[in-house]
Scaffold this active site. Structure first.
Site, PDB file in Angstrom:
ATOM      1  N   MET A  78       0.812  -1.214   0.000  1.00  0.00           N
ATOM      2  CA  MET A  78       0.000   0.000   0.000  1.00  0.00           C
ATOM      3  C   MET A  78       0.851   1.272   0.000  1.00  0.00           C
ATOM      4  SD  MET A  78      -2.980  -1.167   2.689  1.00  0.00           S
ATOM      5  CE  MET A  78      -3.982   0.303   2.428  1.00  0.00           C
ATOM      6  N   HIS A  79       0.195   2.380  -0.243  1.00  0.00           N
ATOM      7  CA  HIS A  79       0.718   3.741  -0.009  1.00  0.00           C
ATOM      8  C   HIS A  79       1.762   4.231  -1.014  1.00  0.00           C
ATOM      9  CE1 HIS A  79      -1.215   2.980   3.812  1.00  0.00           C
ATOM     10  NE2 HIS A  79      -0.283   2.144   4.200  1.00  0.00           N
ATOM     11  N   ASP A 237      -2.601  -4.968   0.344  1.00  0.00           N
ATOM     12  CA  ASP A 237      -2.113  -6.285   0.767  1.00  0.00           C
ATOM     13  C   ASP A 237      -2.758  -6.793   2.048  1.00  0.00           C
ATOM     14  OD1 ASP A 237      -0.790  -4.383   2.312  1.00  0.00           O
ATOM     15  OD2 ASP A 237       1.222  -5.082   1.815  1.00  0.00           O
TER      16      ASP A 237
END
Length: 490
Positions: A78-79, A237
């Protein structure tokens, strides 16, 4: 028919082939480089992800009929900030979730915009790993790159775009950008203005089980598949891992011991903890979840084993450990700073309590215990929200360690459930692909049907009490070290 789950991790891309009954037929993993151009920075080349997919998918299907593949979906780190220009070329390396360069931008968001406003706009506050601070960093430090931005993507969505041409993301992954109104499932106009971007630069939003497109003709020919293979949005995830472990509906918990560590609590209703110490995100089942994230989990053990002890024989090192709950050495697992609950990019990994009697095994045990204590920090926040956690499933590379699972069960004083299938994100992604193709009625029923328990590790009363006393000492270490961490990073 077959369904492919793509787990785009930090160290490797895993491809998982599942049949319509949920049985895993094949798994292939392809590693790629992780770059640290400066202290505290972490980057990857998105083209490396795509090359890993291209080679991995052919290997995955080598002994199978590629024409039987019906759907592909994703679970991804992520991110991360992936930016493309108007020619669909990657502008710069992706800035990853564990990158700590955005201290100034995080301070601006939390202090000048204000945590209360951020929570109102997005249900969360700014953390160094989130995407919005990275956008501000590029704007301030690489203005020429900022001006080139045509598309802003998350890592897994780059693979979906290359496969289908669909410029998309899902709500669970978008929740970690600090750009999404999590409660109302739409882009936050206030955050778009704060970041000085345009909504058309952001992807179209979908539920994790939605079909976003089909395979491009050239990809179908390259991989030997049909053009009508469905591309399903997928999930971040941790949300994908939750699907793969049956962490759906209200009140279930999953602990992930991957590169990072997470405590994931599924929730039927939207909820925000009073201090925003836990992330409040949308879930891949169409509902919500709370999540605590520690930035270094299994990566701490990998660092200790391979970088320091210079061995890859993890089992041999752990087999030497025989006494639990008596270790006088403590380890703060903040090798990349820390997110939950401290939100401190200055925090660093630290050993405390060594003496002339300290042995190699004590240090190894301290690393495992330190991660377990940090996970308990997140669990304690949930308890303050009156969220009872009586048991948890566990997944990720670290979950393969019997010793580590036993330590976590006793540190948390809850039952830890290991599953027959421990391939959390990849398996969850494959389940999402099957749901998107209509094999199962919905995500929750599919997830609960396909996640099967293999073993339950119960806490031992005496050992759990010893670990509770040790944890009370551990939790005093960070507050004492906080000022020093700040000075060390000046």
């Amino acid at each position: 028919m077959y369904y492919i789950g793509v787990d785009l991790g930090t160290s490797s891309l895993k491809l998982l082939l599942m049949d319509e009954k949920g049985k895993i037929q094949n798994i292939v993993s392809k590693e790629y480089n992780l770059y640290f151009p400066k202290e505290g920075w972490a980057e990857q080349n998105p083209q490396d992800w795509w090359r890993a997919f291209e080679t991995g998918i052919l290997e995955l299907l080598e002994d199978y009929d590629a024409k039987e593949v019906e759907g592909i979906s994703f679970g991804g780190q992520m991110h991360g900030l992936v930016i493309l220009d108007d020619h669909d070329e990657v502008i710069r390396p992706a800035i990853l979730w564990n990158d700590g360069r955005t201290k100034k931008q995080v301070a601006y968001l939390n202090e000048e915009i204000g945590k209360e406003k951020l929570s109102e706009y997005t249900a969360n506050i700014a953390f160094a790993g989130f995407t919005a601070p990275k956008i501000l960093w590029v704007k301030e430090n690489e203005p020429e790159n900022f001006e080139k931005i045509s598309k802003i993507m998350l890592p897994k969505d780059y693979i979906a775009y290359k496969l289908s041409g669909a410029f998309c993301t899902d709500y669970s992954d978008a929740s970690g950008m600090l750009l999404l109104d999590v409660k109302n499932k739409c882009w936050s106009k206030e955050m778009i203005e704060i970041c000085k971007i345009k909504e058309e630069q952001l992807p179209k939003l979908y539920e994790s089980y939605d079909v976003v497109g089909t395979l491009k003709k050239e990809n179908a020919e390259k991989f030997g598949m049909n053009e009508n293979v469905k591309i399903i949005a997928g999930a971040g995830d941790n949300a994908a891992a939750a699907i793969g472990t049956g962490t759906v509906g209200g009140g279930r918990c999953n602990i992930s011991l991957g590169t990072s560590g997470t405590v994931f609590i599924s929730n039927d209703r939207f909820e925000v903890d009073s201090n925003n110490a836990l992330h409040s995100f949308d879930h891949a089942d169409g509902k919500y979840h709370l999540m605590g994230c520690i930035l270094s989990a299994a990566s701490c053990n990998k660092w200790w084993m391979e970088n320091i002890l210079e061995t890859k024989d993890y089992n041999n090192e752990q087999d030497k450990i025989d006494k639990l709950g008596e270790n006088s050495v403590y380890f703060l697992p903040y090798l990349m700073g820390e997110r939950s609950p401290h939100n401190d990019s200055n925090a660093r990994g630290t050993f405390v309590g060594m003496t002339m009697d300290t042995k190699r095994e004590d240090m190894t045990l301290a690393v495992l215990e330190g991660v377990a204590y940090a996970i308990r920090d997140c669990v304690e926040i949930a308890k303050k929200q009156d969220i009872p956690i009586k048991s948890a499933t566990i997944c990720g590379g670290g979950a393969k360690s019997d010793l580590w699972c036993k330590i976590i069960a006793n540190v948390l004083n809850i039952e830890i459930k290991r599953l027959e299938t421990e391939e959390g994100p990849g398996y969850g992604a494959a389940i999402l692909a099957a749901v998107g193709c209509g094999v199962y009625e919905n995500v929750e029923s599919a997830s609960l049907k396909l996640s099967k328990e293999k073993m339950v590790i119960k806490p031992e009363k005496e050992l759990a009490e010893k670990y509770n006393q040790k944890y009370q000492k551990f939790r005093e270490l960070y507050p004492e070290m906080k000022k020093l961490f700040g000075k060390l990073n000046q």
